[in-house]
Design a protein around this motif. Structure first.
Motif, PDB file in Angstrom:
ATOM      1  N   TRP A  55     -14.209  54.550 -35.831  1.00 50.38           N
ATOM      2  CA  TRP A  55     -12.876  54.988 -36.246  1.00 50.38           C
ATOM      3  C   TRP A  55     -12.662  54.690 -37.735  1.00 50.38           C
ATOM      4  CZ3 TRP A  55      -8.381  53.412 -38.458  1.00 50.38           C
ATOM      5  CH2 TRP A  55      -7.278  54.254 -38.288  1.00 50.38           C
ATOM      6  N   VAL A  56     -13.036  53.490 -38.154  1.00 51.19           N
ATOM      7  CA  VAL A  56     -12.865  53.106 -39.553  1.00 51.19           C
ATOM      8  C   VAL A  56     -13.685  54.023 -40.458  1.00 51.19           C
ATOM      9  CG1 VAL A  56     -13.333  51.293 -41.259  1.00 51.19           C
ATOM     10  CG2 VAL A  56     -12.244  50.704 -39.078  1.00 51.19           C
ATOM     11  N   MET A  57     -14.916  54.297 -40.076  1.00 55.01           N
ATOM     12  CA  MET A  57     -15.765  55.151 -40.909  1.00 55.01           C
ATOM     13  C   MET A  57     -15.175  56.551 -41.073  1.00 55.01           C
ATOM     14  SD  MET A  57     -19.500  53.779 -39.684  1.00 55.01           S
ATOM     15  CE  MET A  57     -20.422  55.012 -40.560  1.00 55.01           C
ATOM     16  N   PRO A  62     -12.479  56.687 -49.154  1.00 52.99           N
ATOM     17  CA  PRO A  62     -13.855  56.873 -49.627  1.00 52.99           C
ATOM     18  C   PRO A  62     -14.413  55.588 -50.246  1.00 52.99           C
ATOM     19  CG  PRO A  62     -12.436  58.652 -50.391  1.00 52.99           C
ATOM     20  CD  PRO A  62     -11.543  57.631 -49.752  1.00 52.99           C
ATOM     21  N   ALA A  63     -15.709  55.435 -50.186  1.00 56.51           N
ATOM     22  CA  ALA A  63     -16.446  54.290 -50.741  1.00 56.51           C
ATOM     23  C   ALA A  63     -16.225  52.996 -49.951  1.00 56.51           C
ATOM     24  CB  ALA A  63     -16.136  54.082 -52.223  1.00 56.51           C
ATOM     25  N   THR A  64     -15.559  53.066 -48.803  1.00 52.97           N
ATOM     26  CA  THR A  64     -15.404  51.894 -47.952  1.00 52.97           C
ATOM     27  C   THR A  64     -16.762  51.530 -47.365  1.00 52.97           C
ATOM     28  OG1 THR A  64     -13.118  52.420 -47.393  1.00 52.97           O
ATOM     29  CG2 THR A  64     -14.299  51.008 -45.842  1.00 52.97           C
ATOM     30  N   ILE A  65     -17.063  50.242 -47.361  1.00 56.37           N
ATOM     31  CA  ILE A  65     -18.299  49.737 -46.763  1.00 56.37           C
ATOM     32  C   ILE A  65     -17.943  49.166 -45.397  1.00 56.37           C
ATOM     33  CG2 ILE A  65     -20.157  48.042 -46.949  1.00 56.37           C
ATOM     34  CD1 ILE A  65     -19.700  48.211 -50.038  1.00 56.37           C
ATOM     35  N   VAL A  66     -18.646  49.610 -44.374  1.00 59.48           N
ATOM     36  CA  VAL A  66     -18.392  49.152 -43.006  1.00 59.48           C
ATOM     37  C   VAL A  66     -19.706  48.630 -42.443  1.00 59.48           C
ATOM     38  CG1 VAL A  66     -17.564  49.811 -40.720  1.00 59.48           C
ATOM     39  CG2 VAL A  66     -16.631  50.946 -42.740  1.00 59.48           C
ATOM     40  N   GLU A  67     -19.668  47.395 -41.944  1.00 57.58           N
ATOM     41  CA  GLU A  67     -20.902  46.759 -41.478  1.00 57.58           C
ATOM     42  C   GLU A  67     -20.594  45.846 -40.288  1.00 57.58           C
ATOM     43  OE1 GLU A  67     -24.129  43.624 -43.448  1.00 57.58           O
ATOM     44  OE2 GLU A  67     -22.390  44.260 -44.606  1.00 57.58           O
ATOM     45  N   ILE A  68     -21.470  45.864 -39.306  1.00 52.44           N
ATOM     46  CA  ILE A  68     -21.399  44.881 -38.221  1.00 52.44           C
ATOM     47  C   ILE A  68     -22.383  43.781 -38.560  1.00 52.44           C
ATOM     48  CG2 ILE A  68     -21.831  44.434 -35.776  1.00 52.44           C
ATOM     49  CD1 ILE A  68     -20.837  47.279 -35.203  1.00 52.44           C
ATOM     50  N   VAL A  69     -21.875  42.556 -38.674  1.00 55.13           N
ATOM     51  CA  VAL A  69     -22.689  41.400 -39.030  1.00 55.13           C
ATOM     52  C   VAL A  69     -22.922  40.580 -37.768  1.00 55.13           C
ATOM     53  CG1 VAL A  69     -22.831  39.330 -40.458  1.00 55.13           C
ATOM     54  CG2 VAL A  69     -21.683  41.383 -41.351  1.00 55.13           C
TER      55      VAL A  69
END
Length: 161
Positions: A55-57, A62-69
């Motif tokens: 959903w976030v992606m 724009p240019a948002t970084i989305v990562e599961i750590v």
């Protein structure tokens, strides 16, 4: 800032984009690892993370970084970094959680309320969405992205988030 437009934009995004996703979120029994020792094998935490990440992606600026750590033995974290649109050099830290407490007792079956079932009720209080986690920070990531998106719609600068 055009406050009326902000409210209108946020309500439109919430109704069209957030509520359908929040309903799906409620129906995933992603309990905190303290209450689901087999959380990794059960896959519910991974399911809510994937739901929120996707959903976030789709909805973040724009240019948002989305990562599961992920770290061994720990529940994963959804890390989102939204670049600043101002020159303040500041960072706003926003927090929410996607795991849920157990359902406990007290769900009103006469109104169709169950913990892992999203139920919309329209009554004298307005439109209410019931289900486990929907009002306990489960909405937080969606609210934060919606709020920042509404700022960007009006070209209102914000720090790195």
């Amino acid at each position: 800032m055009d406050t009326k437009r902000l409210i209108t934009d946020a309500a439109a995004i919430w109704d069209a984009e957030v509520l359908p996703t929040l309903r799906r979120y409620i129906e995933i029994p992603a309990q905190s690892r303290d209450f689901d020792p087999d959380w990794k094998a059960n896959g519910h935490i991974d399911a809510v993370l994937a739901l929120a990440r996707d959903w976030v992606m789709e909805h973040a600026p724009p240019a948002t970084i989305v990562e599961i750590v992920e770290r061994d033995g720990r529940t994963p974290v959804l890390l989102i970094e939204i670049p600043a649109t101002d020159d303040s050099g500041e960072t706003a830290f926003l927090y929410a959680h996607l795991d849920k407490q157990p359902p406990f007792e007290g769900w009103d079956a006469t109104r169709g309320l169950e913990p892992w079932k999203a139920v919309d009720i329209h009554d004298e209080r307005g439109h209410l969405l019931f289900g486990r986690g929907g009002a306990d920070d489960g909405y937080g990531v969606f609210a934060a992205i919606t709020a920042i998106g509404c700022l960007e719609i009006q070209d209102i600068p914000h720090p790195r988030c």
